[in-house]
Design an enzyme around this catalytic site. Structure first.
Site, PDB file in Angstrom:
ATOM      1  N   CYS A 142       0.571  -1.142   0.140  1.00 15.28           N
ATOM      2  CA  CYS A 142       0.065  -0.023   0.048  1.00 15.28           C
ATOM      3  C   CYS A 142       0.823   1.323  -0.049  1.00 15.28           C
ATOM      4  CB  CYS A 142      -1.214   0.019   1.098  1.00 15.28           C
ATOM      5  SG  CYS A 142      -2.330   1.279   1.077  1.00 15.28           S
ATOM      6  N   HIS A 235      -4.535  -4.621   0.374  1.00 18.52           N
ATOM      7  CA  HIS A 235      -4.319  -5.223   1.605  1.00 18.52           C
ATOM      8  C   HIS A 235      -4.518  -6.720   1.724  1.00 18.52           C
ATOM      9  CE1 HIS A 235      -2.576  -1.771   3.830  1.00 18.52           C
ATOM     10  NE2 HIS A 235      -3.473  -1.012   3.222  1.00 18.52           N
ATOM     11  N   GLU A 237      -3.323  -8.876   3.412  1.00 19.17           N
ATOM     12  CA  GLU A 237      -3.043  -9.283   4.784  1.00 19.17           C
ATOM     13  C   GLU A 237      -4.229  -8.978   5.626  1.00 19.17           C
ATOM     14  OE1 GLU A 237      -2.303  -6.418   3.838  1.00 19.17           O
ATOM     15  OE2 GLU A 237      -2.008  -5.134   5.191  1.00 19.17           O
TER      16      GLU A 237
END
Ligand code: SCA
Ligand code: HSE
Length: 313
Positions: A142, A235, A237
């Site tokens: 990001c 993202h 994760e």
């Protein structure tokens, strides 16, 4: 992990033809095995949650991964206790003499600032430059992806009319690329950012390749042509509730955030959000760790780890 089979076994050629990685006996004999060393520079305010998210994905492989946590400065973190930071995080001066198999630099909620307005912009540039000689592969997430694309390739980002927040459909752009092994033709990924980088600029850059993109979110997976730097603008994760936590945080701050797109059933924030990117996140990090770290990194980390990187099959 790769299967080791005799070079002459028919399956070896068939699987290679299907872009499945098969390790030849000759290469296997030459391969030494040791724990991987991965450094995580955590810029997120919710540091403990981010640690947990990334470790969950790094743990999803049969490889032993020794993880070290790095902080960007010594000023107290507004959202993480000094005790935690002092107990688990190292300063850059303590690691700059080391080499690592992998480095992950997280996102940061700094998208509405010019890079030069970020208090630690000089430190970030120093670490990005350091990583190019001291880490076999770097995964930028990001904000860090945008910062590195700007610092390394002078690709400027621009701010979207409004923050993109939600879960978006993506397509793979390349077929036979190790990072995308096992990917579906279409997959979903969370995004949460102000900044955007032009897809055309990225596709036109001679040193970069766009591997996956989204109609709504733009370029998602970008890799340097030497396969050493991976830029992830979303993202993967995030857990099921991370976007919800950000949405509620900003609601509480009176910032009138939009309901994250494609996230809540019926776009109703009173309902439990869908989580349909977690298989993708696990596979992405596993592929990175296997093909861009483990299969590339030298057994002896003390030497020049940037030389002699093998072409990833
Ligand atoms: C900034 C946030 C997101 C979070 O609110 P907080 O009150 O936690 O803000 P904060 O504590 O002041 O800042 C969060 C973390 O950023 C750090 N921080 C703040 N200003 C900084 C600066 N100029 N330089 C370096 N670090 C800075 C703080 O130290 C803290 O990290 P430590 O805890 O370590 O000290 C919110 O207030 C907000 O403005 N939300 C609406 C806008 C939004 O969503 N912004 C994020 C967009 S998404 C984004 O920016 C992604 C990247 C991108 O868009 O490209
Ligand atoms: N999107 C996150 C910052 C990291 O991308 C936030 O809104 O706090």
């Amino acid at each position: 992990m790769p299967v080791k089979v005799p070079d002459s076994l028919p399956a070896s050629a068939i699987l290679r033809g299907e872009n499945i990685f098969v390790m030849s006996e000759s290469r296997a004999l030459a391969q030494h095995i040791r724990p991987l060393k991965v450094l995580i520079l955590n810029l997120m305010p919710n540091k403990i949650e981010t640690e947990t998210q990334l470790l969950r994905l790094l743990a999803n492989t049969p490889l032993q991964v020794d993880v070290e946590l790095l902080k960007i400065h010594n000023r107290p973190s507004r959202h993480t206790s000094c005790d935690h930071m002092n107990a688990f995080y190292r300063e850059f001066e303590a690691v700059r003499g080391n080499n690592y198999d992998g480095l992950i630099i997280t996102g940061a909620p700094l998208g509405d600032l010019e890079f030069e307005e970020v208090a630690y912009w000089d430190e970030i540039r120093t670490i990005i430059d350091w990583s190019q000689q001291h880490a076999t592969s770097v995964l930028f997430l990001c904000w860090a992806a945008h910062a590195a694309l700007y610092h390394l390739y002078d690709i400027k980002r621009y701010l979207r009319d409004e923050k993109i927040s939600g879960v978006f459909r993506h397509q793979r752009v390349h077929q036979h690329v190790p990072l995308l092994r096992g990917f579906d033709d279409e997959f979903w990924v969370p995004h949460s950012r102000y900044a955007q980088v032009s897809l055309d600029r990225l596709k036109a850059h001679p040193e970069l390749a766009v591997l996956a993109e989204s109609d709504q979110a733009g370029a998602y997976l970008v890799v340097s042509r030497d396969n050493r730097n991976l830029f992830v603008t979303g993202h993967p994760e995030y857990t099921r509730t991370t976007l919800q936590d950000e949405y509620r945080r900003d609601l509480a701050a009176g910032l009138s955030p939009k309901v994250p797109d494609n996230y809540y059933p019926d776009d109703d924030p009173t309902k439990t959000p869908h989580a349909r990117w977690q298989a993708h996140g696990a596979l992405l990090v596993s592929n990175w760790l296997n093909y861009y770290v483990y299969q590339q990194t030298p057994f002896d980390l003390s030497g020049d780890i940037r030389a002699g990187l093998m072409e990833i099959e």
